[in-house]
Motif scaffolding. Structure first.
Motif, PDB file in Angstrom:
ATOM      1  N   SER A 177       0.822  -1.211   0.000  1.00 47.70           N
ATOM      2  CA  SER A 177       0.000   0.000   0.000  1.00 47.70           C
ATOM      3  C   SER A 177       0.854   1.257   0.000  1.00 47.70           C
ATOM      4  CB  SER A 177      -0.938   0.005   1.206  1.00 47.70           C
ATOM      5  OG  SER A 177      -1.843  -1.071   1.128  1.00 47.70           O
ATOM      6  N   ALA A 178       1.963   1.227   0.758  1.00 48.35           N
ATOM      7  CA  ALA A 178       2.811   2.416   0.857  1.00 48.35           C
ATOM      8  C   ALA A 178       3.506   2.739  -0.458  1.00 48.35           C
ATOM      9  CB  ALA A 178       3.846   2.231   1.967  1.00 48.35           C
ATOM     10  N   ASP A 179       3.655   1.719  -1.322  1.00 47.41           N
ATOM     11  CA  ASP A 179       4.378   1.912  -2.585  1.00 47.41           C
ATOM     12  C   ASP A 179       3.461   2.180  -3.780  1.00 47.41           C
ATOM     13  OD1 ASP A 179       6.823   1.486  -1.302  1.00 47.41           O
ATOM     14  OD2 ASP A 179       6.651  -0.687  -1.546  1.00 47.41           O
ATOM     15  N   VAL A 180       2.159   2.066  -3.563  1.00 45.63           N
ATOM     16  CA  VAL A 180       1.214   2.300  -4.660  1.00 45.63           C
ATOM     17  C   VAL A 180       1.082   3.811  -4.887  1.00 45.63           C
ATOM     18  CG1 VAL A 180      -1.178   2.075  -5.420  1.00 45.63           C
ATOM     19  CG2 VAL A 180      -0.052   0.164  -4.254  1.00 45.63           C
ATOM     20  N   ARG A 181       1.385   4.229  -6.116  1.00 42.98           N
ATOM     21  CA  ARG A 181       1.347   5.656  -6.459  1.00 42.98           C
ATOM     22  C   ARG A 181      -0.065   6.134  -6.771  1.00 42.98           C
ATOM     23  NH1 ARG A 181       5.296   3.671  -9.791  1.00 42.98           N
ATOM     24  NH2 ARG A 181       3.976   4.037 -11.614  1.00 42.98           N
ATOM     25  N   ALA A 182      -0.845   5.257  -7.397  1.00 40.49           N
ATOM     26  CA  ALA A 182      -2.191   5.649  -7.818  1.00 40.49           C
ATOM     27  C   ALA A 182      -2.948   4.383  -8.204  1.00 40.49           C
ATOM     28  CB  ALA A 182      -2.123   6.613  -9.006  1.00 40.49           C
ATOM     29  N   TYR A 183      -4.238   4.574  -8.458  1.00 45.65           N
ATOM     30  CA  TYR A 183      -5.080   3.471  -8.908  1.00 45.65           C
ATOM     31  C   TYR A 183      -5.719   3.884 -10.230  1.00 45.65           C
ATOM     32  CZ  TYR A 183      -4.509   1.932  -4.099  1.00 45.65           C
ATOM     33  OH  TYR A 183      -3.982   1.549  -2.901  1.00 45.65           O
ATOM     34  N   ARG A 184      -5.798   2.941 -11.157  1.00 47.34           N
ATOM     35  CA  ARG A 184      -6.335   3.258 -12.476  1.00 47.34           C
ATOM     36  C   ARG A 184      -7.358   2.204 -12.876  1.00 47.34           C
ATOM     37  NH1 ARG A 184      -3.581   6.156 -16.305  1.00 47.34           N
ATOM     38  NH2 ARG A 184      -2.783   7.191 -14.437  1.00 47.34           N
ATOM     39  N   MET A 185      -8.501   2.648 -13.360  1.00 47.03           N
ATOM     40  CA  MET A 185      -9.507   1.757 -13.928  1.00 47.03           C
ATOM     41  C   MET A 185      -9.339   1.779 -15.443  1.00 47.03           C
ATOM     42  SD  MET A 185     -13.670   1.924 -13.604  1.00 47.03           S
ATOM     43  CE  MET A 185     -13.571   2.190 -11.830  1.00 47.03           C
ATOM     44  N   LEU A 186      -9.210   0.599 -16.037  1.00 48.61           N
ATOM     45  CA  LEU A 186      -8.961   0.506 -17.474  1.00 48.61           C
ATOM     46  C   LEU A 186     -10.026  -0.356 -18.145  1.00 48.61           C
ATOM     47  CD1 LEU A 186      -5.117  -0.277 -17.469  1.00 48.61           C
ATOM     48  CD2 LEU A 186      -6.194   1.924 -18.001  1.00 48.61           C
ATOM     49  N   PRO A 187     -10.658   0.140 -19.202  1.00 44.23           N
ATOM     50  CA  PRO A 187     -11.528  -0.738 -19.992  1.00 44.23           C
ATOM     51  C   PRO A 187     -10.686  -1.841 -20.639  1.00 44.23           C
ATOM     52  CG  PRO A 187     -11.845   1.576 -20.572  1.00 44.23           C
ATOM     53  CD  PRO A 187     -10.617   1.511 -19.742  1.00 44.23           C
ATOM     54  N   LEU A 188     -11.173  -3.052 -20.655  1.00 44.19           N
ATOM     55  CA  LEU A 188     -10.420  -4.133 -21.287  1.00 44.19           C
ATOM     56  C   LEU A 188     -10.197  -3.848 -22.773  1.00 44.19           C
ATOM     57  CD1 LEU A 188     -11.898  -7.379 -19.664  1.00 44.19           C
ATOM     58  CD2 LEU A 188      -9.883  -6.039 -19.006  1.00 44.19           C
ATOM     59  N   ALA A 189     -11.113  -3.105 -23.379  1.00 41.11           N
ATOM     60  CA  ALA A 189     -10.970  -2.774 -24.804  1.00 41.11           C
ATOM     61  C   ALA A 189      -9.765  -1.885 -25.059  1.00 41.11           C
ATOM     62  CB  ALA A 189     -12.238  -2.100 -25.313  1.00 41.11           C
ATOM     63  N   ALA A 190      -9.262  -1.209 -24.012  1.00 47.53           N
ATOM     64  CA  ALA A 190      -8.104  -0.330 -24.175  1.00 47.53           C
ATOM     65  C   ALA A 190      -6.788  -1.057 -23.933  1.00 47.53           C
ATOM     66  CB  ALA A 190      -8.211   0.858 -23.225  1.00 47.53           C
ATOM     67  N   VAL A 191      -6.843  -2.290 -23.446  1.00 48.44           N
ATOM     68  CA  VAL A 191      -5.622  -3.041 -23.129  1.00 48.44           C
ATOM     69  C   VAL A 191      -5.088  -3.705 -24.391  1.00 48.44           C
ATOM     70  CG1 VAL A 191      -4.650  -4.952 -21.797  1.00 48.44           C
ATOM     71  CG2 VAL A 191      -6.347  -3.427 -20.752  1.00 48.44           C
ATOM     72  N   ALA A 192      -3.879  -3.304 -24.787  1.00 48.17           N
ATOM     73  CA  ALA A 192      -3.256  -3.887 -25.978  1.00 48.17           C
ATOM     74  C   ALA A 192      -2.477  -5.145 -25.644  1.00 48.17           C
ATOM     75  CB  ALA A 192      -2.321  -2.870 -26.638  1.00 48.17           C
ATOM     76  N   TRP A 193      -1.903  -5.200 -24.455  1.00 44.26           N
ATOM     77  CA  TRP A 193      -1.138  -6.361 -24.029  1.00 44.26           C
ATOM     78  C   TRP A 193      -0.869  -6.276 -22.535  1.00 44.26           C
ATOM     79  CZ3 TRP A 193       3.344  -4.612 -21.838  1.00 44.26           C
ATOM     80  CH2 TRP A 193       3.855  -3.390 -22.290  1.00 44.26           C
ATOM     81  N   VAL A 194      -0.558  -7.432 -21.962  1.00 43.69           N
ATOM     82  CA  VAL A 194      -0.124  -7.531 -20.571  1.00 43.69           C
ATOM     83  C   VAL A 194       1.135  -8.377 -20.570  1.00 43.69           C
ATOM     84  CG1 VAL A 194      -0.673  -8.384 -18.259  1.00 43.69           C
ATOM     85  CG2 VAL A 194      -2.463  -7.310 -19.654  1.00 43.69           C
ATOM     86  N   ARG A 195       2.166  -7.894 -19.892  1.00 41.38           N
ATOM     87  CA  ARG A 195       3.448  -8.606 -19.871  1.00 41.38           C
ATOM     88  C   ARG A 195       3.766  -9.010 -18.436  1.00 41.38           C
ATOM     89  NH1 ARG A 195       7.256  -5.016 -22.552  1.00 41.38           N
ATOM     90  NH2 ARG A 195       7.099  -6.253 -24.456  1.00 41.38           N
ATOM     91  N   ILE A 196       4.181 -10.256 -18.279  1.00 41.46           N
ATOM     92  CA  ILE A 196       4.619 -10.739 -16.971  1.00 41.46           C
ATOM     93  C   ILE A 196       5.971 -11.420 -17.127  1.00 41.46           C
ATOM     94  CG2 ILE A 196       2.275 -11.043 -16.078  1.00 41.46           C
ATOM     95  CD1 ILE A 196       2.439 -13.960 -16.717  1.00 41.46           C
TER      96      ILE A 196
END
Length: 205
Positions: A177-196
């Motif tokens: 929690s102390a390291d989280v800068r912000a929270y963002r809600m993203l539509p799945l339609a806007a997600v181009a890729w996820v990398r792990i």
């Protein structure tokens, strides 16, 4: 002798016409079959039969060389080419182009021999929910309407029907929690890729 030659010529001509008609029917049947093949089926073909890597061109402008490992209901899992040790998840609607060897493209158009019925039911949202459950750190490519993009790093907190909540923090850092800068809600339609990272131990479909 002339009559025998005449009938021989007729038989040869008839056989040639039959062969041409059979070839035309087969060609038309193949065109009709290909007209019903969708992009997901071609991606499955590349996952099973491609001899080399392919380059994915994605909605945010990213072009990355990968080997497609698995195809879900509406997304793919693809380890990036050797040395990167990263796994890319990309929704099929975010794919803007695929560059592959000609032979691999031709093989991908063949009828699929076996399809994974379980993978057909695993949606992109379900895969993201698994990442949220595991608290896996991710990088997310976000596509804008003009084709530009940006990269956000953090942890997926939750996934709704058509969107996700992302807690933003530095790449490679655990979600505290102390390291989280912000929270963002993203539509799945806007997600181009996820990398792990491969070290995260997330199984492929």
């Amino acid at each position: 002798m002339r009559w025998e030659r005449f009938f021989d010529d007729l038989e040869d001509q008839l056989a040639a016409e039959w062969e041409a008609e059979r070839a035309a029917l087969e060609s038309e049947a193949e065109r009709l079959r290909l007209a019903r093949v969708d992009l997901r089926a071609r991606l499955i073909g590349l996952a099973h039969d491609a001899e080399g890597p392919v380059t994915l061109e994605l909605a945010d402008g990213l072009a990355v060389e990968v080997r497609i490992a698995a195809v879900g209901a509406d997304w793919i899992a693809a380890p990036e080419s050797e040395g990167a040790q990263r796994l890319l998840l990309a929704p099929i609607p975010a794919i803007r182009g695929i560059q592959a060897a000609h032979g691999d493209l031709l093989r991908s158009a063949r009828p699929a021999e076996n399809t994974d019925r379980l993978a057909e039911r695993v949606t992109f949202a379900l895969a993201l929910r698994d990442l949220a459950r595991r608290r896996v750190g991710v990088a997310v490519g976000v596509a804008a309407a003009d084709g530009s993009g940006r990269v956000l790093t953090g942890t997926v907190d939750r996934v709704g029907a058509d969107h996700l909540d992302l807690a933003l923090h530095d790449a490679g850092a655990p979600r505290r929690s102390a390291d989280v800068r912000a929270y963002r809600m993203l539509p799945l339609a806007a997600v181009a890729w996820v990398r792990i990272d491969a070290s995260a131990g997330v199984p492929v479909v």
